[in-house]
Design an enzyme around this catalytic site. Structure first.
Site, PDB file in Angstrom:
ATOM      1  N   GLU A   1      -6.448   4.551   8.270  1.00 52.53           N
ATOM      2  CA  GLU A   1      -6.222   5.974   7.972  1.00 52.53           C
ATOM      3  C   GLU A   1      -7.471   6.607   7.363  1.00 52.53           C
ATOM      4  O   GLU A   1      -7.751   7.784   7.576  1.00 52.53           O
ATOM      5  CB  GLU A   1      -4.992   6.118   7.056  1.00 52.53           C
ATOM      6  CG  GLU A   1      -3.711   5.873   7.850  1.00 52.53           C
ATOM      7  CD  GLU A   1      -2.558   5.286   7.064  1.00 52.53           C
ATOM      8  OE1 GLU A   1      -2.579   5.340   5.827  1.00 52.53           O
ATOM      9  OE2 GLU A   1      -1.637   4.759   7.713  1.00 52.53           O
TER      10      GLU A   1
ATOM     11  N   GLY B   1       3.130  -1.191   4.147  1.00 58.64           N
ATOM     12  CA  GLY B   1       3.118   0.231   3.821  1.00 58.64           C
ATOM     13  C   GLY B   1       4.498   0.694   3.397  1.00 58.64           C
ATOM     14  O   GLY B   1       4.936   0.480   2.261  1.00 58.64           O
ATOM     15  N   GLY B   2       5.223   1.300   4.317  1.00 58.00           N
ATOM     16  CA  GLY B   2       6.512   1.928   4.020  1.00 58.00           C
ATOM     17  C   GLY B   2       7.480   1.040   3.253  1.00 58.00           C
ATOM     18  O   GLY B   2       8.129   1.485   2.304  1.00 58.00           O
TER      19      GLY B   2
ATOM     20  N   HIS C   1      -9.243   1.065   5.393  1.00 55.26           N
ATOM     21  CA  HIS C   1      -7.944   1.256   6.036  1.00 55.26           C
ATOM     22  C   HIS C   1      -8.121   2.186   7.242  1.00 55.26           C
ATOM     23  O   HIS C   1      -8.915   3.116   7.193  1.00 55.26           O
ATOM     24  CB  HIS C   1      -6.938   1.850   5.039  1.00 55.26           C
ATOM     25  CG  HIS C   1      -5.540   1.801   5.568  1.00 55.26           C
ATOM     26  ND1 HIS C   1      -5.065   2.709   6.481  1.00 55.26           N
ATOM     27  CD2 HIS C   1      -4.526   0.925   5.344  1.00 55.26           C
ATOM     28  CE1 HIS C   1      -3.804   2.398   6.786  1.00 55.26           C
ATOM     29  NE2 HIS C   1      -3.458   1.320   6.108  1.00 55.26           N
TER      30      HIS C   1
ATOM     31  N   GLY D   1       3.291   2.161  10.707  1.00 56.90           N
ATOM     32  CA  GLY D   1       4.281   3.230  10.547  1.00 56.90           C
ATOM     33  C   GLY D   1       5.079   3.546  11.802  1.00 56.90           C
ATOM     34  O   GLY D   1       5.755   4.573  11.865  1.00 56.90           O
TER      35      GLY D   1
ATOM     36  N   GLU E   1      -4.653  -4.987  10.767  1.00 56.90           N
ATOM     37  CA  GLU E   1      -3.625  -3.958  10.923  1.00 56.90           C
ATOM     38  C   GLU E   1      -3.854  -3.216  12.242  1.00 56.90           C
ATOM     39  O   GLU E   1      -4.671  -2.284  12.291  1.00 56.90           O
ATOM     40  CB  GLU E   1      -3.694  -2.948   9.768  1.00 56.90           C
ATOM     41  CG  GLU E   1      -3.480  -3.563   8.402  1.00 56.90           C
ATOM     42  CD  GLU E   1      -2.957  -2.543   7.405  1.00 56.90           C
ATOM     43  OE1 GLU E   1      -1.874  -2.782   6.868  1.00 56.90           O
ATOM     44  OE2 GLU E   1      -3.604  -1.500   7.193  1.00 56.90           O
TER      45      GLU E   1
ATOM     46  N   ASN F   1       0.863  -1.172   0.000  1.00 62.51           N
ATOM     47  CA  ASN F   1       0.000   0.000   0.000  1.00 62.51           C
ATOM     48  C   ASN F   1       0.901   1.224   0.000  1.00 62.51           C
ATOM     49  O   ASN F   1       1.541   1.520   1.006  1.00 62.51           O
ATOM     50  CB  ASN F   1      -0.891  -0.041   1.258  1.00 62.51           C
ATOM     51  CG  ASN F   1      -1.721   1.215   1.430  1.00 62.51           C
ATOM     52  OD1 ASN F   1      -1.785   2.064   0.548  1.00 62.51           O
ATOM     53  ND2 ASN F   1      -2.366   1.336   2.582  1.00 62.51           N
ATOM     54  N   TRP F   2       0.953   1.881  -1.142  1.00 61.69           N
ATOM     55  CA  TRP F   2       1.844   3.047  -1.260  1.00 61.69           C
ATOM     56  C   TRP F   2       1.268   4.290  -0.575  1.00 61.69           C
ATOM     57  O   TRP F   2       1.956   5.305  -0.469  1.00 61.69           O
ATOM     58  CB  TRP F   2       2.117   3.347  -2.748  1.00 61.69           C
ATOM     59  CG  TRP F   2       3.181   2.473  -3.359  1.00 61.69           C
ATOM     60  CD1 TRP F   2       3.699   1.307  -2.828  1.00 61.69           C
ATOM     61  CD2 TRP F   2       3.880   2.699  -4.588  1.00 61.69           C
ATOM     62  NE1 TRP F   2       4.655   0.806  -3.665  1.00 61.69           N
ATOM     63  CE2 TRP F   2       4.800   1.628  -4.758  1.00 61.69           C
ATOM     64  CE3 TRP F   2       3.810   3.679  -5.583  1.00 61.69           C
ATOM     65  CZ2 TRP F   2       5.652   1.533  -5.872  1.00 61.69           C
ATOM     66  CZ3 TRP F   2       4.648   3.582  -6.692  1.00 61.69           C
ATOM     67  CH2 TRP F   2       5.561   2.519  -6.824  1.00 61.69           C
ATOM     68  N   LYS F   3       0.008   4.233  -0.153  1.00 67.57           N
ATOM     69  CA  LYS F   3      -0.627   5.392   0.497  1.00 67.57           C
ATOM     70  C   LYS F   3      -0.440   6.640  -0.395  1.00 67.57           C
ATOM     71  O   LYS F   3      -0.503   6.524  -1.607  1.00 67.57           O
ATOM     72  CB  LYS F   3      -0.074   5.574   1.914  1.00 67.57           C
ATOM     73  CG  LYS F   3      -0.156   4.264   2.722  1.00 67.57           C
ATOM     74  CD  LYS F   3       0.147   4.411   4.178  1.00 67.57           C
ATOM     75  CE  LYS F   3       0.027   3.052   4.866  1.00 67.57           C
ATOM     76  NZ  LYS F   3       0.172   3.108   6.309  1.00 67.57           N
TER      77      LYS F   3
HETATM   78  P1  13P Z   1       3.534   0.299   7.489  1.00 70.13           P
HETATM   79  O1  13P Z   1       3.992  -0.992   6.856  1.00 70.13           O
HETATM   80  O2  13P Z   1       4.223   1.501   6.973  1.00 70.13           O
HETATM   81  O3  13P Z   1       3.522   0.185   8.990  1.00 70.13           O
HETATM   82  O4  13P Z   1       1.980   0.487   7.042  1.00 70.13           O
HETATM   83  C1  13P Z   1       1.104  -0.563   7.164  1.00 70.13           C
HETATM   84  C2  13P Z   1      -0.159  -0.206   6.480  1.00 70.13           C
HETATM   85  O5  13P Z   1      -0.909   0.636   6.929  1.00 70.13           O
HETATM   86  C3  13P Z   1      -0.465  -0.882   5.201  1.00 70.13           C
HETATM   87  O6  13P Z   1      -1.777  -0.639   4.804  1.00 70.13           O
END
Ligand code: 13P
Length: 247
Positions: free
Chosen positions: A94, A228-229, A92, A168, A162, A8-10
């Site tokens: 977020e 994510g990251g 998600h 993050g 998650e 997930n590149w957000k």
């Molecule tokens: P990170 O891997 O950056 O902790 O993010 C996880 C995430 O929210 C994937 O959707």
């Protein structure tokens, strides 16, 4: 069941970032697991073109619950499919936080994804306060009951656990805490969709990186990761793909 490494590149990535796709596919042309990247919507079409004929699938990070209409700035599942998406992340944390998304809205989005013939990746997870007060399973249970689409199948649904406090932050639950939630989720899915539950991929997400991927993938009922990251760089995501392929 084929396991799934999803990135997930957000809100990260421009056309220049598509160089990562070439690097990823160069190193991992035919992984034993499924491989998915969900870039910002602006990159879905170009990434799909770059990935054509390869093992990489491309997904979106959100959609509108309606199939079309007067919803300025929104994207329907059908529009995302037209751009090349095969999967859509919904719910998600977020989006639940930034946009006040409720379980009911998340379910309506997941239904729209499935109706469009795409795979819904439904995200759930507890906050740190909820875990500290012993409410994790109650919270997760309510979220899964309220968020998954009616008539979901192993082919149309992926669940991503998650923990909000692990996203993050570099922090993760212990392996036994992950095991407890994932086996709870499998049982809850059995109650909701019967035998289809056995084939639903349950992903772990939250600070997955090359250094912890293998131990997390060894946990029962962990069928992949939502990253994510560490999905932004081909070397890191590729290492996670390799760990899942070996699991
Ligand atoms: P990170 O891997 O950056 O902790 O993010 C996880 C995430 O929210 C994937 O959707």
């Amino acid at each position: 069941m084929k396991k799934l490494a999803a990135g997930n590149w957000k809100m990260n990535g421009t056309l220049a970032s598509l160089a990562e796709v070439g690097a990823l596919l160069g190193d991992h042309p035919k992984p034993a697991c499924e491989m998915l990247l969900c870039p910002p919507a602006t990159l879905i079409a170009a990434m799909s073109t770059a990935a054509r004929g390869s093992a990489l699938m491309v997904g979106a990070q959100d959609c509108h619950p309606k199939p079309q209409g007067a919803h300025t700035g929104d994207l329907s599942a059908a529009i995302l499919r037209d751009a090349g998406a095969t999967h859509v992340i919904v719910g998600h944390s977020e989006r639940r936080t930034d946009h006040g998304e409720t379980d009911a809205l998340v379910r309506s989005k997941a239904e729209a994804v499935v109706d469009a013939g795409l795979v819904a990746i439904v995200c759930i997870g507890e906050t740190e306060a909820q875990r500290d007060s012993g409410k994790t399973l109650a919270v997760i249970g309510t979220q899964i009951d309220g968020s998954i689409p009616g008539g979901a199948t192993a082919a149309s649904l992926v669940v991503a656990y998650e923990p909000v406090w692990a996203i993050g932050t570099g922090r993760t639950p212990t392996l036994s805490e992950i095991a407890e939630v994932h086996s709870f989720l499998r049982g809850r899915l059995r109650g909701l969709i019967g035998s289809e539950a056995e084939g639903v991929r349950i992903l772990y997400g939250g600070s997955v990186k090359p250094s912890n991927a293998a131990e997390i993938f060894a946990v029962p009922h962990v069928d992949g990761a939502l990253v994510g990251g560490a999905s932004l760089k081909a070397a890191d995501f590729g290492a996670i793909v390799a760990a899942l392929s070996a699991a």
